[in-house]
Design an enzyme around this catalytic site. Structure first.
Site, PDB file in Angstrom:
ATOM      1  N   HIS A   1       0.826  -1.213   0.000  1.00 42.60           N
ATOM      2  CA  HIS A   1       0.000   0.000   0.000  1.00 42.60           C
ATOM      3  C   HIS A   1       0.863   1.267   0.000  1.00 42.60           C
ATOM      4  O   HIS A   1       1.662   1.471   0.907  1.00 42.60           O
ATOM      5  CB  HIS A   1      -0.915  -0.012   1.232  1.00 42.60           C
ATOM      6  CG  HIS A   1      -1.766   1.212   1.339  1.00 42.60           C
ATOM      7  ND1 HIS A   1      -1.889   1.936   2.508  1.00 42.60           N
ATOM      8  CD2 HIS A   1      -2.527   1.846   0.412  1.00 42.60           C
ATOM      9  CE1 HIS A   1      -2.695   2.958   2.293  1.00 42.60           C
ATOM     10  NE2 HIS A   1      -3.096   2.931   1.041  1.00 42.60           N
TER      11      HIS A   1
ATOM     12  N   CYS B   1       6.347  25.046  -0.023  1.00 37.26           N
ATOM     13  CA  CYS B   1       6.187  23.610   0.211  1.00 37.26           C
ATOM     14  C   CYS B   1       7.356  22.871  -0.446  1.00 37.26           C
ATOM     15  O   CYS B   1       7.815  23.255  -1.529  1.00 37.26           O
ATOM     16  CB  CYS B   1       4.871  23.136  -0.389  1.00 37.26           C
ATOM     17  SG  CYS B   1       4.562  21.385  -0.095  1.00 37.26           S
TER      18      CYS B   1
ATOM     19  N   TYR C   1       8.989  14.117   3.356  1.00 36.76           N
ATOM     20  CA  TYR C   1       9.766  15.363   3.373  1.00 36.76           C
ATOM     21  C   TYR C   1      11.247  15.120   3.629  1.00 36.76           C
ATOM     22  O   TYR C   1      11.867  15.728   4.502  1.00 36.76           O
ATOM     23  CB  TYR C   1       9.177  16.365   4.383  1.00 36.76           C
ATOM     24  CG  TYR C   1       7.765  16.762   4.023  1.00 36.76           C
ATOM     25  CD1 TYR C   1       7.511  17.466   2.847  1.00 36.76           C
ATOM     26  CD2 TYR C   1       6.683  16.393   4.813  1.00 36.76           C
ATOM     27  CE1 TYR C   1       6.222  17.800   2.489  1.00 36.76           C
ATOM     28  CE2 TYR C   1       5.386  16.729   4.452  1.00 36.76           C
ATOM     29  CZ  TYR C   1       5.166  17.429   3.291  1.00 36.76           C
ATOM     30  OH  TYR C   1       3.896  17.757   2.929  1.00 36.76           O
TER      31      TYR C   1
HETATM   32  C1  HEM Z   1      -2.494   6.074  -1.283  1.00 31.62           C
HETATM   33  C2  HEM Z   1      -4.835   1.963  -2.408  1.00 31.62           C
HETATM   34  C3  HEM Z   1      -6.725   1.810   2.082  1.00 31.62           C
HETATM   35  C4  HEM Z   1      -4.515   6.002   3.152  1.00 31.62           C
HETATM   36  C5  HEM Z   1      -2.974   4.968  -1.972  1.00 31.62           C
HETATM   37  C6  HEM Z   1      -2.664   4.671  -3.362  1.00 31.62           C
HETATM   38  C7  HEM Z   1      -3.295   3.509  -3.671  1.00 31.62           C
HETATM   39  C8  HEM Z   1      -4.034   3.086  -2.489  1.00 31.62           C
HETATM   40  C9  HEM Z   1      -3.265   2.783  -5.016  1.00 31.62           C
HETATM   41  C10 HEM Z   1      -1.792   5.525  -4.290  1.00 31.62           C
HETATM   42  C11 HEM Z   1      -2.685   6.477  -5.020  1.00 31.62           C
HETATM   43  C12 HEM Z   1      -1.940   7.417  -5.958  1.00 31.62           C
HETATM   44  O1  HEM Z   1      -0.847   7.907  -5.581  1.00 31.62           O
HETATM   45  O2  HEM Z   1      -2.468   7.675  -7.049  1.00 31.62           O
HETATM   46  C13 HEM Z   1      -5.533   1.561  -1.290  1.00 31.62           C
HETATM   47  C14 HEM Z   1      -6.321   0.358  -1.206  1.00 31.62           C
HETATM   48  C15 HEM Z   1      -6.836   0.315   0.063  1.00 31.62           C
HETATM   49  C16 HEM Z   1      -6.377   1.493   0.777  1.00 31.62           C
HETATM   50  C17 HEM Z   1      -6.531  -0.644  -2.362  1.00 31.62           C
HETATM   51  C18 HEM Z   1      -7.728  -0.719   0.702  1.00 31.62           C
HETATM   52  C19 HEM Z   1      -7.571  -1.998   0.531  1.00 31.62           C
HETATM   53  C20 HEM Z   1      -6.335   2.970   2.750  1.00 31.62           C
HETATM   54  C21 HEM Z   1      -6.780   3.358   4.058  1.00 31.62           C
HETATM   55  C22 HEM Z   1      -6.155   4.558   4.341  1.00 31.62           C
HETATM   56  C23 HEM Z   1      -5.335   4.895   3.226  1.00 31.62           C
HETATM   57  C24 HEM Z   1      -7.748   2.574   4.930  1.00 31.62           C
HETATM   58  C25 HEM Z   1      -6.249   5.472   5.552  1.00 31.62           C
HETATM   59  C26 HEM Z   1      -6.657   5.166   6.724  1.00 31.62           C
HETATM   60  C27 HEM Z   1      -3.746   6.358   2.062  1.00 31.62           C
HETATM   61  C28 HEM Z   1      -2.925   7.539   2.007  1.00 31.62           C
HETATM   62  C29 HEM Z   1      -2.342   7.556   0.717  1.00 31.62           C
HETATM   63  C30 HEM Z   1      -2.833   6.382   0.014  1.00 31.62           C
HETATM   64  C31 HEM Z   1      -2.734   8.568   3.122  1.00 31.62           C
HETATM   65  C32 HEM Z   1      -1.433   8.637   0.150  1.00 31.62           C
HETATM   66  C33 HEM Z   1       0.007   8.299   0.250  1.00 31.62           C
HETATM   67  C34 HEM Z   1       0.803   9.486  -0.294  1.00 31.62           C
HETATM   68  O3  HEM Z   1       0.860   9.666  -1.509  1.00 31.62           O
HETATM   69  O4  HEM Z   1       1.341  10.217   0.534  1.00 31.62           O
HETATM   70  N1  HEM Z   1      -3.805   3.995  -1.476  1.00 31.62           N
HETATM   71  N2  HEM Z   1      -5.596   2.231  -0.092  1.00 31.62           N
HETATM   72  N3  HEM Z   1      -5.471   3.919   2.276  1.00 31.62           N
HETATM   73  N4  HEM Z   1      -3.662   5.682   0.866  1.00 31.62           N
HETATM   74 FE1  HEM Z   1      -4.617   3.955   0.396  1.00 31.62          FE
HETATM   75  N1  MTE Z   2       0.044  22.012   9.771  1.00 30.34           N
HETATM   76  C1  MTE Z   2      -0.979  21.205  10.052  1.00 30.34           C
HETATM   77  N2  MTE Z   2      -1.476  21.185  11.292  1.00 30.34           N
HETATM   78  N3  MTE Z   2      -1.522  20.390   9.093  1.00 30.34           N
HETATM   79  C2  MTE Z   2      -1.025  20.375   7.811  1.00 30.34           C
HETATM   80  O1  MTE Z   2      -1.555  19.641   6.954  1.00 30.34           O
HETATM   81  N4  MTE Z   2       0.707  21.242   6.256  1.00 30.34           N
HETATM   82  C3  MTE Z   2       2.104  21.694   6.248  1.00 30.34           C
HETATM   83  C4  MTE Z   2       2.256  22.996   7.015  1.00 30.34           C
HETATM   84  N5  MTE Z   2       1.590  22.909   8.295  1.00 30.34           N
HETATM   85  C5  MTE Z   2       0.089  21.212   7.502  1.00 30.34           C
HETATM   86  C6  MTE Z   2       0.580  22.058   8.531  1.00 30.34           C
HETATM   87  C7  MTE Z   2       2.688  21.885   4.921  1.00 30.34           C
HETATM   88  S1  MTE Z   2       3.315  20.503   4.136  1.00 30.34           S
HETATM   89  C8  MTE Z   2       2.871  23.132   4.381  1.00 30.34           C
HETATM   90  S2  MTE Z   2       3.681  23.339   2.906  1.00 30.34           S
HETATM   91  C9  MTE Z   2       2.354  24.343   5.059  1.00 30.34           C
HETATM   92  O2  MTE Z   2       1.677  24.034   6.262  1.00 30.34           O
HETATM   93  C10 MTE Z   2       1.391  25.083   4.139  1.00 30.34           C
HETATM   94  O3  MTE Z   2       0.904  26.230   4.775  1.00 30.34           O
HETATM   95  P1  MTE Z   2      -0.290  27.047   4.103  1.00 30.34           P
HETATM   96  O4  MTE Z   2      -1.419  26.083   3.832  1.00 30.34           O
HETATM   97  O5  MTE Z   2      -0.638  28.119   5.062  1.00 30.34           O
HETATM   98  O6  MTE Z   2       0.270  27.596   2.816  1.00 30.34           O
HETATM   99 MO    MO Z   3       4.371  21.129   2.247  1.00 38.47          MO
END
Ligand code: HEM
Ligand code: MTE
Ligand code: MO
Length: 466
Positions: free
Chosen positions: A40, A185, A321
């Site tokens: 994931h 950012c 980051y």
């Molecule tokens: C990203 C699938 C469950 C949180 C992704 C991505 C996929 C995916 C394919 C990448 C999407 C992209 O970048 O275009 C799945 C599948 C799940 C699942 C198939 C269930 C079986 C969850 C759950 C959560 C979650 C339950 C939160 C509680 C996230 C987050 C990202 C993400 C935060 C973003 C990561 C990033 O780019 O920073 N997921 N997901 N996912 N997923 Fe899931």
């Molecule tokens: N602070 C909290 N509590 N939650 C957030 O999602 N995002 C951070 C930072 N502080 C964030 C945060 C990020 S990655 C950036 S780049 C800046 O806030 C963006 O600030 P702005 O939305 O005021 O431009």
């Molecule tokens: Mo950011």
């Protein structure tokens, strides 16, 4: 075709560990995602939050999942259907954690609606030295909390556990300090990296950067009041936001204590932005402003400040980051091996003309911004109209640049004759800071899997009107 197997909600619930296998539901469908957990992209621990139950409440929070390629991945793991009386309660399908988010300015280019991430269009970005609040770029990871300024309290925890609870009025009692700071950012200009090779993250153009006048109490004054006098070199100041995910985990980040305690570093607990109370999107009622440092550390909706022996354990401090070699991919990345991004490298971009635009023959005006991290001043911006073969020096705005405290960008422009007979121009800009740091000419050698620190020469291609 076989009829699908039918499961009850109770049965699904009993499958939430690798031993019993990991099941989830979406709508009326049941999936066994055991084999996907470690793959994931959002991490196995996030996925496990939904183990044994519906995905809807989590996917409502991370709308990145509302894409066909995500649905296709999930479809591979389908094992059956929920019994009709066990379908998801409609409240879960309809409740929207973002329903209370503020109304936004229509000029913003939205990169993600939930959570809200948006940037001002280039033609507005450098119209003003100070970015107007309604079009200041916004980077949220979660829904915007709705905080009551009257009951708001900021908790300050010192290194020996001594703590202080401050109301907004208490914060107003500290000397009010006002400074102009550019916030950028780490993902600004990521889209140029993803054009080269896929990266994981939001598609920011050149607008994940903005400038405001921030006012508030200096963090060093507040920490001194909390009984903190000394500067252990190894310690860190951790910040926690009041925005949190379904597990109650808050957004968090940290900076070294040495920066926090240095009065010259001017780290603020800000309650005003351009003379107004902070807008909700930008951290109402209090956020951290860390001049010269990556946006991710400027924690919004600040709930807690603590002095700790270690960096923040937050995902965004330790597992995001950070910069890596172009050779590192998601199978080989070791987040512990790289330091968290703090000060940012020198940056510049062209806001006018825009890529693909038609410019008049005769004379062309090129405009943009330039900035460097750590208080380093921009001393020069070079502009080329021929892809970098020949260069001209742009005119910098006259805004004050304090030595070692140049926290804000410089806007620049160049008016130059369009060389006769040219049908197109390849306009390029690059900035130099006062340590003579320069920007790399291309993106390939700085490409990284997360698409951060994208600061290659900025290039814009325009046609010349006949
Ligand atoms: C990203 C699938 C469950 C949180 C992704 C991505 C996929 C995916 C394919 C990448 C999407 C992209 O970048 O275009 C799945 C599948 C799940 C699942 C198939 C269930 C079986 C969850 C759950 C959560 C979650 C339950 C939160 C509680 C996230 C987050 C990202 C993400 C935060 C973003 C990561 C990033 O780019 O920073 N997921 N997901 N996912 N997923 Fe899931
Ligand atoms: N602070 C909290 N509590 N939650 C957030 O999602 N995002 C951070 C930072 N502080 C964030 C945060 C990020 S990655 C950036 S780049 C800046 O806030 C963006 O600030 P702005 O939305 O005021 O431009
Ligand atoms: Mo950011």
């Amino acid at each position: 075709q076989e009829s699908p197997r039918i499961y009850t909600r109770e049965e699904v619930k009993s499958h939430r560990s690798p031993e019993t296998r990991i099941w989830v539901t979406l709508g009326s469908e049941v999936f066994d995602v055991t084999e996907f957990v470690d793959l994931h992209p959002g991490g196995s621990s996030k996925l496990m939050l939904a183990a044994g139950g519906p995905l809807e409440p989590f996917w409502a929070l991370y709308a990145i999942h509302n894409q066909s390629h995500v649905r296709e991945i999930l479809a591979q793991y389908k094992i059956g259907e929920l019994s009709p009386e066990d379908k998801v309660p409609s409240t879960l399908e309809t409740s929207d954690p973002y329903a209370d988010d503020p109304v936004r300015h229509p000029a913003l280019k939205v990169n993600s609606q939930r959570p809200f991430n948006a940037e001002p269009p280039p033609e507005l970005l450098t119209e003003n030295y100070i970015t107007p609040n309604p079009i200041f770029f916004t980077r949220n990871h979660l829904p915007v909390p709705n905080l009551d300024p009257v009951t708001y309290r900021l908790r300050i925890v010192g290194p020996r556990g001594q703590s202080l609870s401050l109301s907004l009025d208490d914060l107003y009692q500290f000397p009010k300090h006002e400074i102009t700071v550019t916030l950028q950012c780490a993902g600004n200009r990521r889209s140029e990296m993803s054009q080269l090779k896929e990266v994981r993250g939001l598609e920011w153009s050149i607008g994940a950067i903005s400038t405001a006048r921030w006012a508030g109490a200096r963090l060093c004054d507040v920490l001194a009041k909390a009984g903190h006098q000394f500067c252990e070199t190894e310690a860190h100041v951790c910040f926690e936001g009041l925005d949190s995910d379904p597990t109650g985990t808050a957004y968090g980040a940290s900076i070294p204590l040495s920066r926090a305690m240095d009065p010259e570093a001017e780290v603020l607990l800000a309650y005003e932005m351009n003379g107004q109370p902070l807008p909700r999107d930008h951290g109402f009622p209090v956020r951290v402003v860390v001049p010269g440092v990556v946006g991710a550390r400027h924690v919004k909706w600040l709930g807690k400040v603590s002095v700790e022996p270690e960096e923040s354990y937050s995902h965004w401090q330790r597992r995001d980051y950070k910069g890596f070699s172009p050779s590192v991919d998601w199978d080989t990345v070791d987040f512990d091996s790289a330091p968290s991004i703090q000060e940012l490298p020198v940056q510049s971009a062209i806001t006018e003309p825009k890529d693909g635009e038609m410019v008049e023959s005769g004379e062309v005006t090129v405009k943009g911004y330039a900035w460097s991290g750590g208080g380093r001043a921009v001393i020069r911006v070079d502009v080329s109209l021929d892809g970098g073969l020949t260069w001209q020096v742009a005119e910098l705005d006259r805004e004050e640049q304090r030595p070692r405290k140049a926290w804000a960008w410089r806007l620049w422009q160049l008016q130059a004759p369009v060389p006769a007979g040219k049908k197109e121009l390849n306009i390029v800009c690059k900035a130099v800071d006062d340590s003579y740091n320069v920007q790399p000419d291309t993106v390939a050698p700085i490409w990284n899997l997360r698409g951060v620190l994208s600061n290659a020469w900025h290039r814009v291609h325009v046609r010349v009107a006949p």
